[in-house]
Write a protein that holds these residues in place. Structure first.
Motif, PDB file in Angstrom:
ATOM      1  N   THR A  20      -2.756   1.099 -15.180  1.00 35.57           N
ATOM      2  CA  THR A  20      -2.612  -0.070 -14.089  1.00 35.57           C
ATOM      3  C   THR A  20      -3.404  -1.033 -14.196  1.00 35.57           C
ATOM      4  O   THR A  20      -4.663  -1.176 -14.498  1.00 35.57           O
ATOM      5  N   PHE A  21      -2.800  -2.326 -14.201  1.00 31.46           N
ATOM      6  CA  PHE A  21      -3.366  -3.643 -14.324  1.00 31.46           C
ATOM      7  C   PHE A  21      -3.614  -4.113 -12.899  1.00 31.46           C
ATOM      8  O   PHE A  21      -2.941  -3.876 -11.938  1.00 31.46           O
ATOM      9  N   PHE A  48       4.782   5.897  -0.614  1.00 33.26           N
ATOM     10  CA  PHE A  48       3.255   6.485  -0.534  1.00 33.26           C
ATOM     11  C   PHE A  48       2.886   6.691   0.853  1.00 33.26           C
ATOM     12  O   PHE A  48       2.286   5.751   1.308  1.00 33.26           O
ATOM     13  N   PRO A  49       3.097   7.896   1.525  1.00 33.28           N
ATOM     14  CA  PRO A  49       3.099   7.984   3.160  1.00 33.28           C
ATOM     15  C   PRO A  49       1.632   7.739   3.351  1.00 33.28           C
ATOM     16  O   PRO A  49       1.251   7.304   4.474  1.00 33.28           O
ATOM     17  N   LEU A  50       0.762   8.105   2.364  1.00 32.33           N
ATOM     18  CA  LEU A  50      -0.870   8.214   2.831  1.00 32.33           C
ATOM     19  C   LEU A  50      -1.672   7.097   2.022  1.00 32.33           C
ATOM     20  O   LEU A  50      -2.793   6.898   2.393  1.00 32.33           O
ATOM     21  N   GLY A  51      -0.797   6.437   1.214  1.00 31.37           N
ATOM     22  CA  GLY A  51      -1.347   4.950   0.732  1.00 31.37           C
ATOM     23  C   GLY A  51      -2.339   5.373  -0.448  1.00 31.37           C
ATOM     24  O   GLY A  51      -2.962   4.586  -1.214  1.00 31.37           O
ATOM     25  N   GLY A  52      -2.013   6.671  -0.962  1.00 28.97           N
ATOM     26  CA  GLY A  52      -3.005   6.997  -2.156  1.00 28.97           C
ATOM     27  C   GLY A  52      -2.275   7.212  -3.298  1.00 28.97           C
ATOM     28  O   GLY A  52      -1.261   6.664  -3.924  1.00 28.97           O
ATOM     29  N   ARG A  53      -2.187   8.803  -3.860  1.00 32.35           N
ATOM     30  CA  ARG A  53      -1.514   8.986  -5.068  1.00 32.35           C
ATOM     31  C   ARG A  53      -0.127   9.515  -4.767  1.00 32.35           C
ATOM     32  O   ARG A  53       0.696   9.290  -5.744  1.00 32.35           O
ATOM     33  N   GLU A  59       0.908  -1.293  -0.156  1.00 32.37           N
ATOM     34  CA  GLU A  59      -0.136  -0.028  -0.236  1.00 32.37           C
ATOM     35  C   GLU A  59       0.795   1.212   0.106  1.00 32.37           C
ATOM     36  O   GLU A  59       0.455   2.302  -0.619  1.00 32.37           O
ATOM     37  N   ASN A  60       1.818   1.274   0.699  1.00 34.99           N
ATOM     38  CA  ASN A  60       3.052   2.318   0.815  1.00 34.99           C
ATOM     39  C   ASN A  60       4.152   2.281  -0.158  1.00 34.99           C
ATOM     40  O   ASN A  60       4.856   3.259  -0.099  1.00 34.99           O
ATOM     41  N   LEU A  61       4.299   1.205  -0.859  1.00 33.33           N
ATOM     42  CA  LEU A  61       5.471   1.210  -1.476  1.00 33.33           C
ATOM     43  C   LEU A  61       5.606   0.740  -2.656  1.00 33.33           C
ATOM     44  O   LEU A  61       4.664  -0.237  -3.322  1.00 33.33           O
ATOM     45  N   ALA A  62       6.417   0.999  -3.832  1.00 33.04           N
ATOM     46  CA  ALA A  62       6.546   0.671  -4.996  1.00 33.04           C
ATOM     47  C   ALA A  62       7.743   0.825  -5.742  1.00 33.04           C
ATOM     48  O   ALA A  62       8.720   1.484  -5.136  1.00 33.04           O
ATOM     49  N   SER A  75      -1.593   7.156  -9.456  1.00 30.62           N
ATOM     50  CA  SER A  75      -2.558   6.438  -9.484  1.00 30.62           C
ATOM     51  C   SER A  75      -2.204   4.756  -9.451  1.00 30.62           C
ATOM     52  O   SER A  75      -3.197   4.283 -10.147  1.00 30.62           O
ATOM     53  N   SER A  76      -1.122   4.406  -8.862  1.00 26.98           N
ATOM     54  CA  SER A  76      -1.140   3.137  -9.121  1.00 26.98           C
ATOM     55  C   SER A  76      -1.723   2.076  -8.180  1.00 26.98           C
ATOM     56  O   SER A  76      -1.449   0.901  -8.266  1.00 26.98           O
ATOM     57  N   ASN A  77      -2.617   2.716  -7.177  1.00 22.25           N
ATOM     58  CA  ASN A  77      -3.095   2.021  -6.462  1.00 22.25           C
ATOM     59  C   ASN A  77      -4.819   1.527  -7.076  1.00 22.25           C
ATOM     60  O   ASN A  77      -5.167   0.754  -6.345  1.00 22.25           O
ATOM     61  N   GLU A  78      -5.138   1.993  -8.031  1.00 21.83           N
ATOM     62  CA  GLU A  78      -6.226   1.703  -8.725  1.00 21.83           C
ATOM     63  C   GLU A  78      -6.162   1.333 -10.190  1.00 21.83           C
ATOM     64  O   GLU A  78      -5.226   1.711 -11.001  1.00 21.83           O
ATOM     65  N   ARG A  79      -7.086   0.004 -10.597  1.00 20.77           N
ATOM     66  CA  ARG A  79      -6.860  -0.242 -11.904  1.00 20.77           C
ATOM     67  C   ARG A  79      -7.408   0.732 -12.790  1.00 20.77           C
ATOM     68  O   ARG A  79      -8.355   1.490 -12.696  1.00 20.77           O
TER      69      ARG A  79
END
Length: 225
Positions: free
Chosen positions: A224-225, A91-96, A50-53, A157-161
């Protein structure tokens, strides 16, 4: 005793909630195309938490023409930009929004041509030389061509498909170098001219080296897949 049991129950509940959150996060892969200050290209990003990529990127194909003036000599420099990088995005807040740190391998180099302003006489490191004597002054100017540390921040927005836009801003350390020679090669016979060319290189290096970092700015489209 009752307060201690309540506190313990709260800690267990919090840990349980965190584990559920980690278990329910779906790992994602994003593929993007880019345009920016180091050229055009693409990247691939793997958001494994959630916080890393982790993101790998390559850009190329951007040319920038600029001029320098040094003691009566006009220098034209045509810079070619390309770079590859590997970085960790947090991603400190888990979002964008994310903060990046990693390594960049920039190749930012220019071919340099010097022209005397009066058309006849070069002033190199304070010494005058006729153009008919030495020919033209040419060479290369390098901003960076080795692995350098990189820091940046951006939105993705890598947290959303699905399809999305992203942007990033950052800086990469520079390693300025200038190399000059004459087309007639007269410096091979004249130590004074050779020393004056080395002094001219240092002056041009100071002109280019106004900032210890090169700015990186880009925008892109990703899926994003």
């Amino acid at each position: 005793m009752q307060k201690k049991l309540s506190l313990l129950a709260g800690v267990v509940m919090l840990a349980s909630t965190a584990n559920v959150s980690a278990d329910t996060f779906e790992k994602r892969v994003s593929v993007g195309v880019i345009a920016g200050t180091t050229g055009f290209g693409g990247d691939i990003s793997y958001r494994f938490h959630e916080n890393l990529a982790v993101t790998a990127r390559y850009t190329d194909g951007l040319d920038v023409d600029t001029d320098f003036e040094e003691d009566g000599v006009d220098y034209d420099a045509d810079f070619g930009m390309k770079a590859s990088s590997l970085k960790l995005d947090y991603f400190p807040l888990g979002g964008r929004f994310f903060i990046s740190a990693g390594a960049m391998m920039p190749d930012i180099e220019a071919s340099v041509t010097g022209t005397p302003q009066d058309g006849m006489t070069y002033e190199l490191n304070g010494t005058n030389y006729s153009a008919s004597q030495i020919g033209s002054v040419v060479g290369t100017a390098t901003v960076a061509d080795s692995t350098q540390p990189y820091l940046g921040w951006g939105w993705r927005s890598s947290n959303e498909r699905g399809l999305g836009f992203f942007s990033e801003f950052g800086v990469v350390a520079t390693d300025i170098d200038v190399s000059l020679h004459t087309t007639n090669g007269f410096e091979n016979l004249d130590p004074t001219l050779r020393d004056d060319l080395r002094g001219e290189e240092e002056s041009l290096k100071d002109d280019i080296d106004k900032l210890p970092v090169f700015p990186v700015a880009l925008i892109g489209i990703s899926y994003t897949f």
